[in-house]
Design an enzyme around this catalytic site. Structure first.
Site, short mmCIF file in Angstrom:
data_model
loop_
_atom_site.label_atom_id
_atom_site.label_comp_id
_atom_site.label_asym_id
_atom_site.label_seq_id
_atom_site.Cartn_x
_atom_site.Cartn_y
_atom_site.Cartn_z
N GLN A 195 99.94 -22.18 56.64
CA GLN A 195 100.66 -23.25 57.33
C GLN A 195 100.34 -24.65 56.79
O GLN A 195 101.12 -25.57 57.00
CB GLN A 195 100.38 -23.18 58.83
CG GLN A 195 100.93 -21.90 59.45
CD GLN A 195 100.71 -21.83 60.95
OE1 GLN A 195 99.68 -21.37 61.41
NE2 GLN A 195 101.69 -22.28 61.73
N ASN B 12 94.12 -16.90 72.45
CA ASN B 12 95.16 -17.88 72.13
C ASN B 12 96.14 -17.91 73.30
O ASN B 12 96.82 -16.92 73.57
CB ASN B 12 95.93 -17.48 70.85
CG ASN B 12 95.07 -17.54 69.60
OD1 ASN B 12 93.90 -17.91 69.65
ND2 ASN B 12 95.65 -17.15 68.48
N ASN C 277 93.82 -12.77 63.34
CA ASN C 277 94.49 -13.60 64.33
C ASN C 277 95.72 -12.88 64.86
O ASN C 277 96.59 -12.48 64.09
CB ASN C 277 94.93 -14.92 63.70
CG ASN C 277 95.58 -15.85 64.72
OD1 ASN C 277 94.91 -16.32 65.64
ND2 ASN C 277 96.88 -16.08 64.57
N GLU C 278 95.77 -12.73 66.17
CA GLU C 278 96.97 -12.24 66.85
C GLU C 278 97.57 -10.97 66.23
O GLU C 278 98.70 -10.99 65.72
CB GLU C 278 98.03 -13.34 66.90
CG GLU C 278 97.54 -14.58 67.62
CD GLU C 278 98.61 -15.64 67.79
OE1 GLU C 278 99.65 -15.56 67.13
OE2 GLU C 278 98.41 -16.54 68.61
N GLU D 87 93.19 -21.04 70.50
CA GLU D 87 94.43 -21.80 70.29
C GLU D 87 95.02 -22.17 71.63
O GLU D 87 95.07 -21.34 72.55
CB GLU D 87 95.49 -20.99 69.52
CG GLU D 87 95.24 -20.86 68.04
CD GLU D 87 96.33 -20.07 67.33
OE1 GLU D 87 97.50 -20.08 67.77
OE2 GLU D 87 96.00 -19.42 66.32
N ARG E 228 88.59 -24.97 63.26
CA ARG E 228 88.97 -23.58 62.98
C ARG E 228 89.97 -23.56 61.82
O ARG E 228 91.03 -24.18 61.91
CB ARG E 228 89.58 -22.93 64.22
CG ARG E 228 90.08 -21.52 63.96
CD ARG E 228 90.55 -20.81 65.23
NE ARG E 228 91.04 -19.49 64.89
CZ ARG E 228 92.24 -19.01 65.23
NH1 ARG E 228 93.07 -19.73 65.97
NH2 ARG E 228 92.62 -17.81 64.85
N HIS F 172 95.11 -14.72 58.93
CA HIS F 172 96.10 -15.37 59.78
C HIS F 172 97.48 -15.14 59.15
O HIS F 172 98.07 -16.05 58.57
CB HIS F 172 95.77 -16.85 59.95
CG HIS F 172 96.42 -17.50 61.14
ND1 HIS F 172 95.71 -18.17 62.11
CD2 HIS F 172 97.73 -17.59 61.52
CE1 HIS F 172 96.54 -18.64 63.03
NE2 HIS F 172 97.78 -18.31 62.69
N TYR G 169 99.30 -19.98 75.20
CA TYR G 169 100.32 -21.03 75.13
C TYR G 169 101.16 -21.17 76.38
O TYR G 169 101.56 -22.26 76.75
CB TYR G 169 101.26 -20.77 73.95
CG TYR G 169 100.64 -21.07 72.61
CD1 TYR G 169 100.77 -22.33 72.03
CD2 TYR G 169 99.91 -20.10 71.93
CE1 TYR G 169 100.18 -22.61 70.80
CE2 TYR G 169 99.32 -20.38 70.70
CZ TYR G 169 99.46 -21.63 70.15
OH TYR G 169 98.87 -21.91 68.94
N TRP H 20 105.90 -21.21 60.68
CA TRP H 20 106.45 -19.87 60.45
C TRP H 20 107.98 -19.91 60.42
O TRP H 20 108.55 -20.72 59.71
CB TRP H 20 105.87 -18.87 61.46
CG TRP H 20 104.37 -18.93 61.51
CD1 TRP H 20 103.59 -19.32 62.56
CD2 TRP H 20 103.43 -18.63 60.44
NE1 TRP H 20 102.25 -19.27 62.22
CE2 TRP H 20 102.13 -18.85 60.93
CE3 TRP H 20 103.55 -18.20 59.10
CZ2 TRP H 20 100.97 -18.66 60.16
CZ3 TRP H 20 102.40 -18.01 58.33
CH2 TRP H 20 101.14 -18.23 58.86
C1 GBH Z 1 100.46 -18.99 67.39
O1 GBH Z 1 100.93 -17.82 68.02
C2 GBH Z 1 100.07 -18.75 65.94
O2 GBH Z 1 98.78 -18.19 65.86
C3 GBH Z 1 100.09 -20.04 65.14
O3 GBH Z 1 99.95 -19.76 63.77
C4 GBH Z 1 101.37 -20.79 65.42
O4 GBH Z 1 101.45 -21.96 64.65
C5 GBH Z 1 101.40 -21.09 66.90
O5 GBH Z 1 101.47 -19.90 67.58
C6 GBH Z 1 102.57 -21.90 67.36
O6 GBH Z 1 103.75 -21.16 67.26
O7 GBH Z 1 110.13 -16.57 68.39
O8 GBH Z 1 110.90 -16.31 70.66
O9 GBH Z 1 110.15 -14.37 69.41
C7 GBH Z 1 101.23 -17.96 69.38
C8 GBH Z 1 101.88 -16.74 69.99
C9 GBH Z 1 103.79 -15.33 69.95
C10 GBH Z 1 104.10 -17.66 70.14
C11 GBH Z 1 105.22 -15.18 69.45
C12 GBH Z 1 105.52 -17.52 69.65
C13 GBH Z 1 107.39 -16.10 69.32
C14 GBH Z 1 108.43 -16.07 70.33
N1 GBH Z 1 103.27 -16.62 69.56
N2 GBH Z 1 106.07 -16.23 69.96
S1 GBH Z 1 110.02 -15.79 69.64
#
Ligand code: GBH
Length: 469
Positions: A16, A305, A162-163, A373, A73, A118, A307, A425
């Site tokens: 990234q 992580n 990661n994830e 995160e 990190r 990652h 969100y 991404w």
């Molecule tokens: C993180 O994942 C990543 O670890 C990090 O690299 C990234 O920059 C960050 O999120 C911010 O996006 O597109 O509607 O299918 C967080 C978990 C799970 C959040 C998948 C976004 C996609 C939903 N992610 N989700 S969708």
């Protein structure tokens, strides 16, 4: 309320931010390949240059210092260190780069937390089957050992993967992440399984070969939303929320922290669905072999992580096709009281983090937790005065404080996502998670602190001075 050695951090990931996708004989990764095909990423953008942190690391270090972080990190690019994925050929330029990053951090009194993986598998390993192949675990273990050996004298906090949920599901079921495979209902479970095997092998290697001398800690970073039943008095919704949680957090946390195996409701739901759809053969959810290193107990802390939060309801008898969504038979519903103000998937629910932390404490036997995160993005017209994001960070950190002070959760650190605006991404550069703005239209890729960065710096300095006083 925050312990005196609390980690105040921010995070990034190699693909990234680094750019330099071919610099100094770095090998290609699956994200290089994925982005170079048209129609995959917003605006056909890619991480060829990104924030160019490969050349501009010193600028990143200035940002880290301006924030007053105690921890940073970062992730290592496997293909920068081992261009074809195997330890047979080491790229010394890659080693030098990460040595400098780590040494510079330590010289500034900032502790590195290093993620080995990652999302950016060396393409050479994808060509041999990638995460779907059983042998990937051995490749990962060798890579991990190489990193422990090379950097472990100075790195004391490690994240293996990661994830795994995101790699497995978005990369192999939905096809919206690299490697872009759409093999619903099958590949994601194989990939998740091999990621757990790989993680466990690497943890055992660290535990027996490196821990005695290096004395660090190793875990894997699990992403999870906080989930609540849509109607708290409806039995179907309650069961659906439980299933949803089992298919996300439980998928990886259960084997590592609870039983050494997948949550029972996950396996029974998958097998029931196989039966219904006439899919014969072994369970689509693989089983762990007794001849391999155990997965149970392979985390020295819980890396979370977080969100967002979701309400969940049962899906019922809709769409009976082979896929994870049918297997879990639970649907997320956006709650109008949980507003979306940035990227489409991120409802702003700071208090969900406190609830999830309490759940983790109660379910996984009160582990030490690092929030590896947490963040909130801007889309659309750019504002350096991003007051909504400042509020988000203040509110969220207050929730963490309550989790520690009132719920007794053993939270050891908090890392915002992300230090910098970066290649987000499949959203390319259209979504900005940074505490620092990066001007991608300027050849110098200049960094500038957002108000939210200033707010975070203030919070850190307030708690640091409380701690020393
Ligand atoms: C993180 O994942 C990543 O670890 C990090 O690299 C990234 O920059 C960050 O999120 C911010 O996006 O597109 O509607 O299918 C967080 C978990 C799970 C959040 C998948 C976004 C996609 C939903 N992610 N989700 S969708």
């Amino acid at each position: 309320m925050f312990p005196c050695d609390f980690a105040w951090g921010a995070g990034t990931a190699a693909y990234q931010i680094e750019g330099g996708w071919q610099a100094d004989s770095k090998g290609p990764s699956i994200w290089d390949t994925f982005c170079h095909k048209k129609g995959r990423v917003f605006g056909d953008q890619n991480g060829d240059v990104a924030c160019n942190s490969y050349e501009l690391w010193e600028k990143d270090l200035e940002c880290i210092q301006q924030l007053g972080l105690t921890h940073y990190r970062l992730s290592l690019s496997w293909a920068r260190l081992l261009p074809d994925g195997s330890t047979g050929h080491v790229n010394q330029k890659g080693v030098q780069y990460y040595n400098k990053v780590i040494d510079d951090l330590l010289a500034c009194n900032v502790s590195p937390m290093v993620t080995l993986y990652h999302f950016d598998l060396p393409q050479a390993l994808q060509d041999q089957g990638g995460w779907k192949s059983l042998s990937i675990a051995t490749f990962f273990d060798s890579y991990a050992q190489f990193c422990f050996q090379t950097f472990g004298d100075r790195v004391k906090l490690w994240i293996t993967i990661n994830e795994p949920y995101v790699c497995a599901k978005l990369g192999h079921e939905d096809g919206i992440h690299a490697p872009g495979l759409k093999e619903p209902g099958i590949a994601a479970y194989m990939v998740g399984h091999n990621m757990l095997r790989a993680h466990a092998m690497a943890w055992h290697s660290y535990n027996s070969l490196y821990r005695p001398k290096q004395r660090g800690a190793v875990s894997l970073a699990i992403n999870s939303d906080w989930l609540e039943p849509l109607h708290s008095d409806c039995a179907e919704d309650i069961a659906a929320a439980e299933r949803y949680l089992a298919f996300t957090l439980g998928w990886f946390a259960w084997p590592v922290f609870v039983t050494g195996d997948y949550p029972e409701i996950m396996r029974s739901a998958i097998d029931a669905q196989s039966k219904k759809l006439g899919y014969s053969g072994d369970s689509r959810l693989p089983s762990f072999s007794k001849d391999e290193p155990a997965v149970l107990g392979t985390a020295d802390f819980f890396a979370l992580n977080y969100y967002t939060s979701r309400k969940v309801k049962a899906r019922g008898a809709c769409e009976q096709v082979l896929c994870m969504k049918s297997d879990r038979d639970a649907e997320e519903v956006l709650d109008p009281s949980w507003p979306i103000c940035g990227v489409s998937w991120l409802a702003v629910v700071p208090h969900g983090l406190r609830k999830l932390l309490k759940y983790i404490k109660d379910t996984f036997n009160n582990p030490a937790v690092y929030i590896t995160e947490n963040g909130f993005s801007q889309v659309g017209p750019l504002q350096i005065e991003d007051d909504q994001r400042s509020e988000f960070y203040k509110d969220t950190i207050f929730e963490v404080a309550k989790a520690i002070g009132e719920d007794g959760v053993n939270v050891r650190g908090y890392f915002t996502w992300s230090l910098l605006d970066n290649f987000e991404w499949s959203d390319g550069f259209s979504v900005r998670f940074g505490l620092f703005h990066v001007d991608f239209s300027d050849a110098k890729l200049s960094r500038a602190m957002y108000h939210s960065g200033r707010e975070y710096a203030k919070i850190i300095s307030k708690y640091k001075s409380n701690q020393s006083g």
